[in-house]
Design an enzyme around this catalytic site. Structure first.
Site, PDB file in Angstrom:
ATOM      1  N   HIS A 233      62.686 -41.605 -48.510  1.00  0.00           N
ATOM      2  CA  HIS A 233      63.091 -41.292 -47.188  1.00  0.00           C
ATOM      3  C   HIS A 233      63.059 -42.566 -46.260  1.00  0.00           C
ATOM      4  O   HIS A 233      63.400 -42.482 -45.549  1.00  0.00           O
ATOM      5  CB  HIS A 233      63.179 -39.727 -47.060  1.00  0.00           C
TER       6      HIS A 233
ATOM      7  N   LYS B 119      67.928 -21.937 -48.906  1.00  0.00           N
ATOM      8  CA  LYS B 119      67.830 -23.610 -49.976  1.00  0.00           C
ATOM      9  C   LYS B 119      66.309 -22.922 -50.100  1.00  0.00           C
ATOM     10  O   LYS B 119      65.402 -22.580 -49.640  1.00  0.00           O
ATOM     11  CB  LYS B 119      68.284 -24.406 -49.366  1.00  0.00           C
TER      12      LYS B 119
ATOM     13  N   ARG C 183      71.123 -43.980 -54.838  1.00  0.00           N
ATOM     14  CA  ARG C 183      70.089 -44.499 -55.045  1.00  0.00           C
ATOM     15  C   ARG C 183      70.297 -44.862 -56.000  1.00  0.00           C
ATOM     16  O   ARG C 183      70.345 -46.488 -56.747  1.00  0.00           O
ATOM     17  CB  ARG C 183      69.311 -42.851 -55.744  1.00  0.00           C
TER      18      ARG C 183
ATOM     19  N   SER D 295      62.592 -35.563 -54.590  1.00  0.00           N
ATOM     20  CA  SER D 295      61.230 -35.159 -53.907  1.00  0.00           C
ATOM     21  C   SER D 295      61.209 -33.425 -54.871  1.00  0.00           C
ATOM     22  O   SER D 295      60.256 -33.494 -55.523  1.00  0.00           O
ATOM     23  CB  SER D 295      61.421 -33.930 -52.594  1.00  0.00           C
TER      24      SER D 295
HETATM   25  O1  PNS Z   1      68.578 -33.733 -49.508  1.00  0.00           O
HETATM   26  P1  PNS Z   1      69.065 -32.881 -49.457  1.00  0.00           P
HETATM   27  O2  PNS Z   1      69.286 -31.448 -49.829  1.00  0.00           O
HETATM   28  O3  PNS Z   1      70.213 -33.643 -50.897  1.00  0.00           O
HETATM   29  O4  PNS Z   1      70.723 -32.985 -48.582  1.00  0.00           O
HETATM   30  C1  PNS Z   1      71.530 -32.487 -48.501  1.00  0.00           C
HETATM   31  C2  PNS Z   1      72.608 -31.548 -46.896  1.00  0.00           C
HETATM   32  C3  PNS Z   1      70.887 -31.364 -46.018  1.00  0.00           C
HETATM   33  C4  PNS Z   1      72.538 -33.379 -45.897  1.00  0.00           C
HETATM   34  C5  PNS Z   1      73.735 -30.286 -47.271  1.00  0.00           C
HETATM   35  O5  PNS Z   1      73.322 -29.974 -47.938  1.00  0.00           O
HETATM   36  C6  PNS Z   1      74.060 -30.752 -45.619  1.00  0.00           C
HETATM   37  O6  PNS Z   1      74.563 -31.328 -44.337  1.00  0.00           O
HETATM   38  N1  PNS Z   1      73.959 -29.245 -45.050  1.00  0.00           N
HETATM   39  C7  PNS Z   1      74.330 -28.526 -44.084  1.00  0.00           C
HETATM   40  C8  PNS Z   1      75.065 -27.668 -44.758  1.00  0.00           C
HETATM   41  C9  PNS Z   1      77.147 -28.524 -43.998  1.00  0.00           C
HETATM   42  O7  PNS Z   1      77.067 -29.181 -43.557  1.00  0.00           O
HETATM   43  N2  PNS Z   1      77.543 -28.299 -45.492  1.00  0.00           N
HETATM   44  C10 PNS Z   1      78.571 -28.775 -45.488  1.00  0.00           C
HETATM   45  C11 PNS Z   1      78.813 -30.197 -45.837  1.00  0.00           C
HETATM   46  S1  PNS Z   1      80.132 -31.011 -47.162  1.00  0.00           S
END
Ligand code: PNS
Length: 159
Positions: free
Chosen positions: A16, A40, A89, A127
């Site tokens: 990150h 989560k 990745r 992570s």
């Molecule tokens: O590090 P991560 O867990 O892969 O990040 C995922 C994240 C936070 C980018 C994604 O889950 C997100 O944007 N969540 C917020 C809710 C949302 O907008 N969901 C619709 C996305 S299509």
């Protein structure tokens, strides 16, 4: 241009941080947005995750660290962000990332998602695997900065 780099960051890794430093030199402002989602399963509280990132990005004047609830696009609108940044990745990331970017674009056509290919050294880094290795007493010093390593270890010991 304002970019948002969203994620769970549970916790932040060198992978990150590599993306953050590359974005810092390309955009006027980068908002590292930590998802505060009650559903989560996270190990670190939102306060801890934000504090770790703040500590590690202190040297960049154009980086803001914040948390958000709900939809990313709603947060992006409030913050006047132009671009969502995600790190890619391996091919296995692609399907989920493509789906997310298409939904975000459908819900908010003005937003673009940009993918940065992770540095090859970090292409396997996640992570959750770092937490798993730490839980079995493995060496995680090449995956996370010392301050994060210390916090992971204290979480595991206190469990
Ligand atoms: O590090 P991560 O867990 O892969 O990040 C995922 C994240 C936070 C980018 C994604 O889950 C997100 O944007 N969540 C917020 C809710 C949302 O907008 N969901 C619709 C996305 S299509």
């Amino acid at each position: 241009m304002i970019a948002i780099y969203p994620g769970s960051f549970d916790p932040i890794t060198y992978g990150h941080l590599d993306i953050i430093s590359r974005c810092a030199s390309k955009f006027d402002k980068v908002i590292v947005a930590v998802l505060n989602n009650k559903n989560k399963n996270v190990v670190f509280s939102i306060e801890d995750r934000v504090a770790m990132i703040k500590e590690l990005t202190d040297k960049y004047p154009n980086i803001e660290v914040d948390s958000f609830n709900g939809l990313l696009i709603d947060y992006a609108k409030v913050k006047n962000a132009d671009i969502i940044i995600r790190g890619l990745r391996a091919v296995s990331d692609y399907e989920y990332e493509m789906q997310m970017s298409l939904y975000n674009k459908k819900l908010y056509p003005e937003i673009e998602t940009m993918f940065l290919v992770s540095k090859s050294t970090y292409s396997y880094l996640s992570s959750s695997i770092v937490k798993e290795i730490a839980s079995y007493g493995g060496d995680i010093s090449s995956f996370v900065p010392p301050t994060v390593e210390k916090r992971i270890k204290s979480k595991i010991v206190n469990k």
